[in-house]
Every structure is written in structure tokens, then in C-alpha cells.
Motif scaffolding. Structure first.
Motif, PDB file in Angstrom:
ATOM      1  N   ASN A 130      27.797 -19.029  10.895  1.00  0.00           N
ATOM      2  CA  ASN A 130      27.035 -18.098  11.718  1.00  0.00           C
ATOM      3  C   ASN A 130      25.611 -18.619  11.876  1.00  0.00           C
ATOM      4  OD1 ASN A 130      29.178 -16.283  12.001  1.00  0.00           O
ATOM      5  ND2 ASN A 130      28.629 -15.172  10.135  1.00  0.00           N
ATOM      6  N   GLN A 156      23.771 -13.654  17.359  1.00  0.00           N
ATOM      7  CA  GLN A 156      24.582 -14.368  16.379  1.00  0.00           C
ATOM      8  C   GLN A 156      25.656 -15.179  17.095  1.00  0.00           C
ATOM      9  OE1 GLN A 156      25.859 -12.174  12.878  1.00  0.00           O
ATOM     10  NE2 GLN A 156      27.780 -13.327  12.819  1.00  0.00           N
ATOM     11  N   SER A 158      28.158 -19.092  16.623  1.00  0.00           N
ATOM     12  CA  SER A 158      28.721 -20.031  15.656  1.00  0.00           C
ATOM     13  C   SER A 158      28.269 -21.440  15.993  1.00  0.00           C
ATOM     14  CB  SER A 158      30.255 -19.975  15.661  1.00  0.00           C
ATOM     15  OG  SER A 158      30.721 -18.729  15.190  1.00  0.00           O
TER      16      SER A 158
END
Length: 277
Positions: A130, A156, A158
Motif C-alpha cells: 500500500n 491509497q 498499490s
């Protein structure tokens, strides 16, 4: 008192069509987003984090590699590339906001054959992690944890994370003399994933150590002291060169600076290579 030179520099690199959006900096064109606080600092200071730049340059060894971890738009890479023609630089940066500009800077640089870009975060382990990404202007605060150091909202996402050991081996295990780590509180995780590289090369490490950022990652302020003792490194203030061996000394120095240098215990760098006023 209004300083004219910074105002002219801001106007020139923001609004003059032939120059807008790319700062001439140590022989490279460094691309930057509008309203970037890093660009604002360069205009005010002339050299971004000059003390840190001078410390890195004082510690570099001829013919080695310099790892710039948390490179953002490349301001800590450009001085090394210009002044050390036999040193190779690797910039590590995972932030999509920063990468849009850093890629252009690397591609346009006259030193691009010695400037490598790794578009990953570094940590203690590999895999998707994250990541909290802000807008372009505040990308310097992007991190693997939400530090909330900017009023701009963060998203947020990845990102791919690797370890420094994996990347170092991928480059053929080169000689590394200096590592800079500025990853908004995740610095200890980078060190934990670099055990073999550090054991073989024993580089000097310029590291940001900010209590607010560390708290977001759940890392104690004095964790750097335990790491240094375990791996036989000595911690010093990057600003004054003062040794930092106890939690009390660390808290005292941290009240004035967030920049520290880890020196291999078997060397005597501390007294001779700190940045001079």
C-alpha cells in the motif's frame, strides 16, 4: 525584505515558454510540477539541501555507485552526476506523481548513461505494498504510510516494493560508497532489506529521521540506535557532525535537524567529512 533573484527564478521557470517546467540544475534539466515546494526551495536556497549535497559529495569514492532512495524529482542526483563523471547514480522512486517528472529528467539528462531509474519502493520485503500518494506538488510527502504531513488529500494505491539487496544484486553487485534514504518514515525498513549490500560495501548512509514520519510507520525514534549498534555503524548529525550515541543525544539533535549520517564503525569519517559552514 523582498529578494528579487528568487522571484525572477520562479517567474522564469514557471512562465517563460522556452524554460517553463524544467529547471536548469547542475547541468541537467530537472522537470517539476507546478507549485512544487521542492522547486520553491531551489529558488530560495539556490541548491536544494546544500548541506546534504555537500556531505554526499564529500563521502563519495571514485568509480563507485550512489543509491538515491526516495529520489522524488532528482535534486539529490543531479549534483553528483555533474561533479563525479566516474560515479553511477541509481534513483529509486515509487510515487506516480514524482515519476512523471523524474522519468523526463533522466531521459533528457546529458548524464543519462550513468543515471539509472528504478520505479519501485524499497523495504524489508518484496511484493505489492500500500502506498499513499498525494498531488504532484506534494509528492515529496508520498509514503508507504499516511504521514498526514500535507493538507492535500492522499489516495491509497498499490506499488511494487523490492529490497535494496535484490536491486543491488540485479545491478551486478557494484561497489557502493554512499546511500541516501529519504522515504518519509520507512527508512528503517529500507535498512532491514539491505543487510548484504551494507555488509559487503560498508557505505556511508545519509538518512532522514523524522519523528512525525516514524510515528506513522510505528517506528520508535531510538530504533536507529539499536540498528546502528547491531550493524556496527556510528550515528552523527549531518548538520554539525556531532556523534549521537544515546537516546537523549538523539532527541536533542532531532530538535534541530532530521538529517543524520551513519558511518561504518571501522572508519573515521565523522570528523573530516561533515558539511562545513
Amino acid at each position: 525584505m523582498i529578494r528579487i533573484r528568487p522571484l525572477l527564478k520562479r517567474w522564469y521557470y514557471t512562465y517563460w515558454p522556452p524554460a517553463a517546467g524544467a529547471l536548469r540544475y547542475f547541468g541537467s534539466r530537472i522537470y517539476f510540477p507546478q507549485k512544487s515546494h521542492l522547486f520553491e526551495r531551489v529558488c530560495e536556497e539556490g541548491v536544494y539541501e546544500e548541506r546534504n549535497v555537500r556531505s554526499v559529495c564529500a563521502l563519495l569514492q571514485a568509480g563507485t555507485w550512489y543509491f538515491d532512495i526516495g529520489a522524488n524529482i532528482g535534486l539529490m542526483a543531479a549534483p553528483v552526476l555533474r561533479d563525479f563523471p566516474d560515479v553511477k547514480v541509481v534513483s529509486f522512486e515509487p510515487s506516480p506523481a514524482a515519476l512523471a517528472y523524474l522519468r523526463r529528467s533522466v531521459e533528457a539528462s546529458p548524464f543519462r548513461e550513468r543515471w539509472k531509474l528504478v520505479e519501485k519502493a524499497l523495504g524489508a520485503t518484496s511484493g505489492l505494498k500500500n502506498f499513499f500518494s498525494s498531488n504532484d506538488a506534494n509528492s515529496a510527502y508520498d509514503s508507504l504510510a499516511d504521514t498526514q504531513r500535507t493538507s492535500a488529500p492522499s489516495t491509497q494505491i498499490s506499488v511494487l516494493c523490492s529490497t535494496l539487496d535484490e536491486e543491488w544484486k540485479g545491478f551486478g553487485r557494484p561497489a557502493v560508497s554512499v546511500i541516501k534514504i529519504d522515504v518519509e518514515g520507512a527508512e528503517l525498513h529500507v535498512l532491514e532489506g539491505a543487510a548484504e549490500c551494507l555488509s559487503v560495501n560498508r557505505p556511508a548512509i545519509l538518512i532522514e529521521w523524522n519523528a512525525e514520519n516514524l510515528k506513522a510507520h510505528g517506528i520508535a525514534v531510538d530504533a536507529i540506535l539499536y540498528w546502528a549498534r547491531k550493524h556496527q555503524y556510528l550515528l552523527h548529525s549531518a548538520d554539525t557532525g556531532a556523534p549521537v550515541a544515546t537516546k537523549k543525544a538523539l532527541l536533542w539533535q532531532a530538535a534541530f535537524t532530521e538529517n543524520f549520517i551513519l558511518f561504518p564503525a571501522e572508519t573515521d569519517y565523522g570528523a573530516d567529512t561533515r558539511a562545513e559552514d
